[in-house]
Design a protein around this motif. Structure first.
Motif, short mmCIF file in Angstrom:
data_model
loop_
_atom_site.label_atom_id
_atom_site.label_comp_id
_atom_site.label_asym_id
_atom_site.label_seq_id
_atom_site.Cartn_x
_atom_site.Cartn_y
_atom_site.Cartn_z
N LEU A 27 0.83 -1.21 0.00
CA LEU A 27 0.00 0.00 0.00
C LEU A 27 0.86 1.26 0.00
O LEU A 27 0.66 2.19 -0.77
N ARG A 28 1.85 1.29 0.90
CA ARG A 28 2.73 2.46 1.01
C ARG A 28 3.56 2.65 -0.25
O ARG A 28 3.79 3.77 -0.69
N LEU A 32 3.16 5.16 -15.17
CA LEU A 32 3.11 5.19 -13.71
C LEU A 32 2.11 4.16 -13.17
O LEU A 32 2.39 3.45 -12.19
N VAL A 33 0.95 4.06 -13.84
CA VAL A 33 -0.04 3.06 -13.41
C VAL A 33 0.55 1.66 -13.52
O VAL A 33 0.45 0.84 -12.60
N LEU A 34 1.22 1.38 -14.66
CA LEU A 34 1.81 0.05 -14.84
C LEU A 34 2.84 -0.24 -13.74
O LEU A 34 2.90 -1.34 -13.20
N LEU A 35 3.63 0.79 -13.40
CA LEU A 35 4.64 0.62 -12.35
C LEU A 35 3.99 0.27 -11.01
O LEU A 35 4.44 -0.63 -10.30
N VAL A 54 0.26 -3.86 -6.64
CA VAL A 54 -1.15 -4.09 -6.33
C VAL A 54 -1.41 -5.58 -6.15
O VAL A 54 -2.19 -5.99 -5.30
N VAL A 55 -0.70 -6.39 -6.93
CA VAL A 55 -0.94 -7.83 -6.90
C VAL A 55 -0.77 -8.43 -5.50
O VAL A 55 -1.69 -9.08 -4.99
N PRO A 56 0.38 -8.19 -4.83
CA PRO A 56 0.48 -8.75 -3.47
C PRO A 56 -0.57 -8.20 -2.52
O PRO A 56 -1.05 -8.91 -1.65
N TYR A 57 -0.95 -6.93 -2.74
CA TYR A 57 -1.95 -6.33 -1.88
C TYR A 57 -3.30 -7.04 -2.01
O TYR A 57 -3.92 -7.42 -1.03
N ILE A 58 -3.72 -7.25 -3.26
CA ILE A 58 -5.00 -7.91 -3.51
C ILE A 58 -4.98 -9.33 -2.95
O ILE A 58 -5.93 -9.80 -2.34
N ARG A 59 -3.85 -10.02 -3.16
CA ARG A 59 -3.74 -11.39 -2.65
C ARG A 59 -4.00 -11.45 -1.16
O ARG A 59 -4.78 -12.27 -0.69
N LEU A 77 -6.29 2.16 -5.20
CA LEU A 77 -4.88 1.92 -5.48
C LEU A 77 -4.39 2.64 -6.74
O LEU A 77 -3.24 2.54 -7.10
N PHE A 78 -5.30 3.38 -7.37
CA PHE A 78 -4.87 4.16 -8.52
C PHE A 78 -4.07 5.36 -8.09
O PHE A 78 -4.41 6.00 -7.13
N PRO A 79 -3.05 5.71 -8.85
CA PRO A 79 -2.45 7.01 -8.62
C PRO A 79 -3.44 8.09 -9.06
O PRO A 79 -3.83 8.11 -10.22
#
Lengths: 311, 287
Positions: free
Chosen positions: A235-236, A286-289, A294-299, B128-130
């Protein structure tokens, strides 16, 4: 032609079913409508619109012209973009200083008296708007006027004051310090909630078996915090990679582009020059980065779905 | 058994020493962090009371010799219009957020419907979006639709940040209420919607207030959208003025004392509100 008839029957049945569900749930759907409108149009619609924009160039009247991948080709071949990517990744590392402070603080607070008051105090920096805390640090760390650097010179710890704004690495150090100061409380909040969930009996058992506090930390606390740490770090990291207001206030992205994290680059393209196409192609990258984190977060969210909550 | 009790008894003095060291470490860490938070804030408060001549003559003095209130009044006067904009923006944002998210969260918390899980994830994922990425298309649209530099434009745009959080917090709150509340209300003659308005909403008041505060905070603190979607002759909120003041000069030409007073004027309301709202948010956020 009975097959057609059967298919028609099935279709009709399904339609009736849907209609029945809708008439039963119309209140549900109408109560949901405003949220769906906001999220659908403003968030997801804007995102798709933005991706679409990245394939266009814009003139002064805001008219779009399809240019295909030209924006992307331009930024990939542009040195400043890569300086910016580098700055973003380095700045993203503040996640770890935030985690380190939050972890130490959470464990300390768990064993202290007046826990509620101390926690409340710790959260103060997080409640201050990022742009405001940025303003505070610009003054406090001012090379000539602020109280700290001249003091260090006076007592002989520094030979001369540091004009950190003029050098890439010191400017980066300052924005990373300010970001650590302002945002570690969010990690602290997540870790504290998780620490409270560890049953006290486990520590008692460990004590009976003669484990030291340090051993208890490594064998009980840390393993059970793993999930919360993963959530907090991803998240951070997402938030740190996309921070704009605080670094923008402190360095304005300079010197040169050394502290222009990608968010600041997007901002610069949007503000004034309104080069929306270029802004969005940087934005899409930036979104792709951030998606990597996000993947570990959702998991872990999925894993904790039953207990309901982010930790 | 007896043996093991003896062993524990024997090592007690060792444990005590460890306890002392541990306690010292605990309070040492806490003291260090408290100082790290409090000292910068004290410096800023002190500077906001310092006359310019003192500030430049002796930068490393920690407290003003002749404290002055001048910067607070000058700073406040300059911010006045911006603060008013901030207030209107924040209150409007909060009210709209409540109207939009309360019914939605209620449905997520207490009803079953087709696609519930999918929609919920689509909402949460947007956290989670920028947000910087969304500001570009929204700026372009707002220019097109005439929402640029208007209260309504900001009220709507700020819903992006609040909707997911509010849905999440309120959904959890609603879903924890006793299961048959609505049925009981309907037995006594309420309609389905009436049960929601007359029974559920009053019970949920603390959570609703907390979410309202959170939305207000967001409207007050947000800089990026506020800066890109407004102009200085329009509805620009106070926080954007801090940015403009700092970047309009260099070194001694910047009115530092006034800037610090202004930073405190803008930064204090959210801090206070946070502590007021915190109790209601306890379940969702922690400490």
């Amino acid at each position: 032609m009975s097959t057609v008839r059967v298919k028609l029957d099935v279709a009709r049945e399904r339609l009736d079913h849907t209609r029945a569900a809708f008439s039963r749930d119309w209140l549900t759907y109408s109560m949901l409508a405003p949220v769906l409108l906001i999220m659908g149009v403003l968030v997801w619609g804007s995102l798709l619109d933005g991706i679409w924009m990245s394939f266009h160039s814009f003139d002064f009247l805001g008219r779009r012209e399809w240019v295909g991948l030209e924006n992307y080709q331009y930024i990939v071949g542009w040195d400043t973009f890569w300086t910016s990517v580098r700055a973003t990744i380095i700045f993203g590392l503040v996640t770890f200083s935030q985690l380190a402070i939050a972890l130490v603080a959470a464990v300390a607070v768990k064993h202290a008296r007046f826990r509620d008051y101390i926690s409340a105090l710790f959260v103060i920096p997080y409640t201050i708007p990022g742009l405001v805390s940025g303003t505070l640090w610009v003054f406090i760390l001012h090379p000539d006027l602020g109280p700290i650097l001249p003091l260090l010179v006076d007592i002989g710890l520094l030979e001369q004051t540091i004009y950190w704004g003029t050098q890439g690495d010191t400017a980066m150090a300052v924005i990373m310090f300010a970001a650590t100061w302002a945002y570690w409380p969010l990690v602290f909040i997540i870790l504290t909630a998780s620490l409270d969930g560890i049953p006290e009996e486990q520590y008692e058992t460990a004590r009976v078996y003669g484990a030291s506090k340090v051993q208890a930390f490594f064998h009980i606390t840390l393993p059970q915090l793993k999930g919360a740490i993963l959530v907090a770090v991803s998240l951070r990291t997402i938030y740190n990679l996309t921070k704009v207001s605080q670094p923008l206030q402190i360095t304005g992205g300079g010197p040169g582009f050394d502290t222009s994290v990608l968010g600041i680059l997007v901002y610069r393209f949007t503000e004034g020059s309104q080069r929306f196409g270029l802004a969005m192609s940087v934005g899409v990258i930036l979104v792709l980065l951030t998606m990597l984190f996000v993947v570990p977060y959702i998991r872990s969210f999925e894993r904790n779905a039953d207990t309901g909550g982010m930790t | 058994m007896r043996l093991s009790i003896d062993t524990i008894g024997g090592s007690r003095s060792g444990l005590q020493l460890e306890d002392v060291v541990f306690k010292a470490a605990v309070y040492g860490v806490i003291l260090a962090l408290v100082l790290l938070i409090v000292i910068p804030l004290l410096v800023v408060v002190s500077v906001a009371f310092t006359p310019t001549s003192e500030l430049f003559s002796n930068p490393s003095a920690w407290f003003p010799q002749n404290p002055t209130l001048q910067w607070w009044s000058v700073g406040f006067a300059e911010l006045q219009e911006g603060l008013l904009h901030s207030l209107v923006i924040s209150v409007g944002t909060a009210l709209i957020a409540l109207v939009i998210t309360i019914p939605g969260a209620y449905v997520f918390g207490r009803k079953e419907f087709v696609g519930k899980q999918f929609v919920f994830y689509a909402i949460i994922l947007s956290l989670l979006f920028p947000s910087i990425v969304l500001v570009v298309p929204i700026t372009a649209r707002w220019l097109q639709w005439g929402l640029y530099d208007s209260y309504i434009g900001l009220w709507i745009a700020f819903q992006i940040f609040i909707t997911p959080f509010a849905i999440w917090i309120l959904r959890d709150y609603f879903s924890k209420l006793p299961e048959n509340l609505e049925e009981a209300a309907q037995v006594y003659g309420c309609t389905e919607f009436g049960a929601f308005v007359r029974v559920i909403l009053p019970i949920a008041k603390p959570a609703l207030i907390a979410v309202g505060f959170l939305a207000f905070l967001n409207g007050w603190n947000e800089f990026l959208f506020a800066n890109l979607l407004t102009t200085s002759s329009g509805v620009q909120p106070a926080i954007v003025q801090l940015y403009a003041t700092l970047h309009s000069g260099q070194g001694e030409s910047i009115p530092w004392s006034m800037l610090m007073a202004q930073a405190l004027i803008i930064g204090t309301p959210p801090a206070i509100l946070y502590f007021v709202a915190q109790k209601g948010l306890r379940g969702a956020f922690g400490p």
